[in-house]
Design a protein around this motif. Structure first.
Motif, PDB file in Angstrom:
ATOM      1  N   GLY A  84     -12.143 -33.072 -11.427  1.00 18.01           N
ATOM      2  CA  GLY A  84     -11.295 -32.282 -10.520  1.00 18.01           C
ATOM      3  C   GLY A  84     -12.097 -31.059 -10.106  1.00 18.01           C
ATOM      4  N   ARG A  85     -12.533 -30.510 -11.048  1.00 20.71           N
ATOM      5  CA  ARG A  85     -13.477 -29.139 -10.768  1.00 20.71           C
ATOM      6  C   ARG A  85     -14.582 -29.474  -9.813  1.00 20.71           C
ATOM      7  NH1 ARG A  85     -11.552 -23.986 -12.256  1.00 20.71           N
ATOM      8  NH2 ARG A  85     -13.725 -23.491 -13.004  1.00 20.71           N
ATOM      9  N   LYS A  86     -15.382 -30.628 -10.123  1.00 19.68           N
ATOM     10  CA  LYS A  86     -16.325 -31.069  -9.495  1.00 19.68           C
ATOM     11  C   LYS A  86     -15.927 -31.525  -7.892  1.00 19.68           C
ATOM     12  CE  LYS A  86     -19.112 -33.076 -12.826  1.00 19.68           C
ATOM     13  NZ  LYS A  86     -19.449 -34.279 -13.741  1.00 19.68           N
ATOM     14  N   ILE A  87     -15.071 -32.170  -7.561  1.00 19.24           N
ATOM     15  CA  ILE A  87     -14.314 -32.253  -6.358  1.00 19.24           C
ATOM     16  C   ILE A  87     -13.862 -31.216  -5.703  1.00 19.24           C
ATOM     17  CG2 ILE A  87     -12.504 -33.391  -5.334  1.00 19.24           C
ATOM     18  CD1 ILE A  87     -12.363 -35.682  -7.453  1.00 19.24           C
ATOM     19  N   ILE A  88     -13.528 -30.186  -6.349  1.00 23.37           N
ATOM     20  CA  ILE A  88     -13.302 -28.785  -5.630  1.00 23.37           C
ATOM     21  C   ILE A  88     -14.362 -28.062  -5.353  1.00 23.37           C
ATOM     22  CG2 ILE A  88     -12.059 -26.501  -6.196  1.00 23.37           C
ATOM     23  CD1 ILE A  88      -9.891 -28.037  -7.833  1.00 23.37           C
ATOM     24  N   GLY A  89     -15.410 -27.742  -6.275  1.00 23.17           N
ATOM     25  CA  GLY A  89     -16.364 -27.189  -6.013  1.00 23.17           C
ATOM     26  C   GLY A  89     -16.559 -25.641  -6.550  1.00 23.17           C
ATOM     27  N   ALA A  90     -17.580 -25.188  -6.746  1.00 21.77           N
ATOM     28  CA  ALA A  90     -17.804 -23.874  -7.123  1.00 21.77           C
ATOM     29  C   ALA A  90     -16.626 -22.706  -6.903  1.00 21.77           C
ATOM     30  CB  ALA A  90     -19.163 -23.068  -7.083  1.00 21.77           C
ATOM     31  N   LEU A  94     -19.535 -19.944  -0.817  1.00 19.24           N
ATOM     32  CA  LEU A  94     -21.047 -20.027  -0.354  1.00 19.24           C
ATOM     33  C   LEU A  94     -21.873 -20.836  -1.310  1.00 19.24           C
ATOM     34  CD1 LEU A  94     -21.043 -16.244   0.959  1.00 19.24           C
ATOM     35  CD2 LEU A  94     -20.557 -18.213   2.168  1.00 19.24           C
ATOM     36  N   ALA A  95     -21.234 -20.968  -2.730  1.00 25.40           N
ATOM     37  CA  ALA A  95     -22.241 -21.596  -3.758  1.00 25.40           C
ATOM     38  C   ALA A  95     -21.711 -22.925  -3.721  1.00 25.40           C
ATOM     39  CB  ALA A  95     -21.982 -20.692  -4.944  1.00 25.40           C
ATOM     40  N   SER A  96     -20.378 -23.328  -3.426  1.00 23.54           N
ATOM     41  CA  SER A  96     -19.990 -24.573  -3.547  1.00 23.54           C
ATOM     42  C   SER A  96     -20.870 -25.635  -2.577  1.00 23.54           C
ATOM     43  CB  SER A  96     -18.414 -24.977  -3.126  1.00 23.54           C
ATOM     44  OG  SER A  96     -17.732 -23.750  -3.476  1.00 23.54           O
ATOM     45  N   GLU A  97     -21.466 -26.684  -3.375  1.00 24.15           N
ATOM     46  CA  GLU A  97     -22.163 -27.838  -2.478  1.00 24.15           C
ATOM     47  C   GLU A  97     -21.383 -28.415  -1.566  1.00 24.15           C
ATOM     48  OE1 GLU A  97     -25.288 -28.311  -3.146  1.00 24.15           O
ATOM     49  OE2 GLU A  97     -25.396 -27.116  -4.935  1.00 24.15           O
ATOM     50  N   PRO A  98     -21.816 -28.553  -0.293  1.00 20.29           N
ATOM     51  CA  PRO A  98     -21.325 -29.353   0.716  1.00 20.29           C
ATOM     52  C   PRO A  98     -20.915 -30.790   0.035  1.00 20.29           C
ATOM     53  CG  PRO A  98     -23.269 -28.802   1.524  1.00 20.29           C
ATOM     54  CD  PRO A  98     -23.241 -28.312   0.124  1.00 20.29           C
ATOM     55  N   GLY A  99     -19.754 -31.268   0.510  1.00 20.35           N
ATOM     56  CA  GLY A  99     -19.369 -32.517  -0.090  1.00 20.35           C
ATOM     57  C   GLY A  99     -18.087 -32.247  -1.093  1.00 20.35           C
ATOM     58  N   THR A 100     -17.739 -31.182  -1.523  1.00 20.82           N
ATOM     59  CA  THR A 100     -17.083 -30.339  -2.294  1.00 20.82           C
ATOM     60  C   THR A 100     -15.884 -30.015  -1.395  1.00 20.82           C
ATOM     61  OG1 THR A 100     -17.712 -28.312  -2.632  1.00 20.82           O
ATOM     62  CG2 THR A 100     -18.430 -30.017  -4.217  1.00 20.82           C
ATOM     63  N   ARG A 102     -14.273 -26.953  -1.653  1.00 21.26           N
ATOM     64  CA  ARG A 102     -14.672 -25.676  -1.057  1.00 21.26           C
ATOM     65  C   ARG A 102     -15.989 -25.465  -0.139  1.00 21.26           C
ATOM     66  NH1 ARG A 102     -13.148 -23.191  -6.949  1.00 21.26           N
ATOM     67  NH2 ARG A 102     -10.984 -22.711  -6.800  1.00 21.26           N
ATOM     68  N   GLY A 103     -16.872 -26.431  -0.612  1.00 17.30           N
ATOM     69  CA  GLY A 103     -18.038 -26.565   0.048  1.00 17.30           C
ATOM     70  C   GLY A 103     -17.902 -26.920   1.758  1.00 17.30           C
ATOM     71  N   ASP A 104     -17.080 -27.613   1.904  1.00 16.20           N
ATOM     72  CA  ASP A 104     -16.817 -28.126   3.155  1.00 16.20           C
ATOM     73  C   ASP A 104     -15.859 -27.346   3.988  1.00 16.20           C
ATOM     74  OD1 ASP A 104     -18.468 -30.329   2.483  1.00 16.20           O
ATOM     75  OD2 ASP A 104     -16.929 -31.644   2.293  1.00 16.20           O
ATOM     76  N   PHE A 105     -14.915 -26.758   3.390  1.00 13.90           N
ATOM     77  CA  PHE A 105     -14.020 -26.048   4.078  1.00 13.90           C
ATOM     78  C   PHE A 105     -13.733 -24.336   4.166  1.00 13.90           C
ATOM     79  CE2 PHE A 105     -12.439 -30.426   3.599  1.00 13.90           C
ATOM     80  CZ  PHE A 105     -12.517 -30.920   5.064  1.00 13.90           C
ATOM     81  N   CYS A 106     -14.477 -24.035   3.377  1.00 15.24           N
ATOM     82  CA  CYS A 106     -14.190 -22.418   3.417  1.00 15.24           C
ATOM     83  C   CYS A 106     -15.349 -21.685   3.028  1.00 15.24           C
ATOM     84  CB  CYS A 106     -13.132 -21.853   2.373  1.00 15.24           C
ATOM     85  SG  CYS A 106     -13.296 -22.851   0.650  1.00 15.24           S
ATOM     86  N   ILE A 107     -15.507 -20.354   3.295  1.00 13.15           N
ATOM     87  CA  ILE A 107     -16.593 -19.278   3.144  1.00 13.15           C
ATOM     88  C   ILE A 107     -16.089 -18.111   2.169  1.00 13.15           C
ATOM     89  CG2 ILE A 107     -18.069 -20.036   4.877  1.00 13.15           C
ATOM     90  CD1 ILE A 107     -16.712 -17.865   6.840  1.00 13.15           C
ATOM     91  N   ASP A 108     -14.795 -17.940   2.045  1.00 11.56           N
ATOM     92  CA  ASP A 108     -14.569 -16.772   1.414  1.00 11.56           C
ATOM     93  C   ASP A 108     -13.753 -16.932  -0.053  1.00 11.56           C
ATOM     94  OD1 ASP A 108     -13.336 -14.258   0.697  1.00 11.56           O
ATOM     95  OD2 ASP A 108     -12.013 -14.054   2.756  1.00 11.56           O
ATOM     96  N   VAL A 109     -14.387 -16.337  -1.017  1.00 12.48           N
ATOM     97  CA  VAL A 109     -13.859 -16.343  -2.387  1.00 12.48           C
ATOM     98  C   VAL A 109     -12.460 -16.039  -2.591  1.00 12.48           C
ATOM     99  CG1 VAL A 109     -14.542 -14.408  -3.212  1.00 12.48           C
ATOM    100  CG2 VAL A 109     -14.432 -16.132  -4.865  1.00 12.48           C
ATOM    101  N   GLY A 110     -12.019 -15.263  -1.767  1.00 12.52           N
ATOM    102  CA  GLY A 110     -10.376 -14.873  -1.687  1.00 12.52           C
ATOM    103  C   GLY A 110      -9.665 -15.554  -1.139  1.00 12.52           C
ATOM    104  N   ARG A 111     -10.425 -16.747  -0.431  1.00 11.72           N
ATOM    105  CA  ARG A 111      -9.435 -17.596   0.360  1.00 11.72           C
ATOM    106  C   ARG A 111     -10.121 -19.065   0.413  1.00 11.72           C
ATOM    107  NH1 ARG A 111      -6.677 -13.958   0.627  1.00 11.72           N
ATOM    108  NH2 ARG A 111      -5.427 -12.756   2.182  1.00 11.72           N
ATOM    109  N   ASN A 112      -9.955 -19.353  -1.105  1.00 14.10           N
ATOM    110  CA  ASN A 112     -10.903 -20.518  -1.455  1.00 14.10           C
ATOM    111  C   ASN A 112     -10.032 -22.118  -1.651  1.00 14.10           C
ATOM    112  OD1 ASN A 112      -9.736 -20.017  -3.821  1.00 14.10           O
ATOM    113  ND2 ASN A 112     -11.719 -19.970  -4.848  1.00 14.10           N
TER     114      ASN A 112
END
Ligand code: ATP
Ligand code: MG
Length: 136
Positions: A84-90, A94-100, A102-112
């Motif tokens: 589940g953590r892998k599906i979510i991403g880092a 900005l460090a989350s891989e595309p395909g996760t 967070r990687g696909d839908f956001c850019i702000d750690v405070g709005r992840n």
């Protein structure tokens, strides 16, 4: 069977990403065990993020989680906590891989967008906190 606590944060709900999140966990093969839309009280958010109490962003994080309804869920299946953590991403999008998520839908750690338990022990604690009534 292993269970994890997954929460769509206020920004994820407001941006219309509930279906997208559920779709990804279902497509992977996980089973949705419980779900509710919930307004979060400050004390409850503080308890959820108790381990981060000393962090400088703790106050803002609690405020963010309480700012609008969240979707609280329990997902079940083989290795659902770590996968589940892998599906979510880092944590930092900005460090989350595309395909996760967070990687696909956001850019702000405070709005992840989404939360996922970081261990089986955390999952047990968080499921107890968010579903004190138990699972159906
Ligand atoms: P979550 O617990 O929400 O699944 P995580 O386990 O990837 O995220 P944690 O270290 O537990 O990351 O941090 C919890 C949340 O606190 C993050 O998801 C993020 O919303 C927020 N956060 C973490 N680091 C920062 C930061 N440097 N600035 C602002 N918010 C932060
Ligand atoms: Mg965490």
């Amino acid at each position: 069977l292993e269970q994890t606590y997954i929460m769509i944060k206020p920004d994820g709900v407001q941006r219309g990403l509930i279906g997208e999140v559920i779709k990804r966990f279902e497509a992977k093969g996980y089973y949705l065990r419980a779900l509710k839309l919930q307004n979060v009280e400050q004390a409850h958010a503080e308890e959820h993020y108790i381990d981060l109490k000393s962090k400088p962003f703790y106050g803002g994080l609690v405020k963010y989680i309480c700012s609008a309804p969240v979707v609280a869920m329990v997902w079940e299946g083989k290795s659902v906590v770590s996968t589940g953590r892998k599906i979510i991403g880092a944590t930092n999008p900005l460090a989350s891989e595309p395909g996760t998520i967070r990687g696909d839908f956001c850019i702000d750690v405070g709005r992840n967008i989404i939360h996922g338990s970081d261990s089986v022990e955390s999952a047990k604690r968080e499921i107890g906190l968010w579903f004190p009534e138990g699972l159906a």
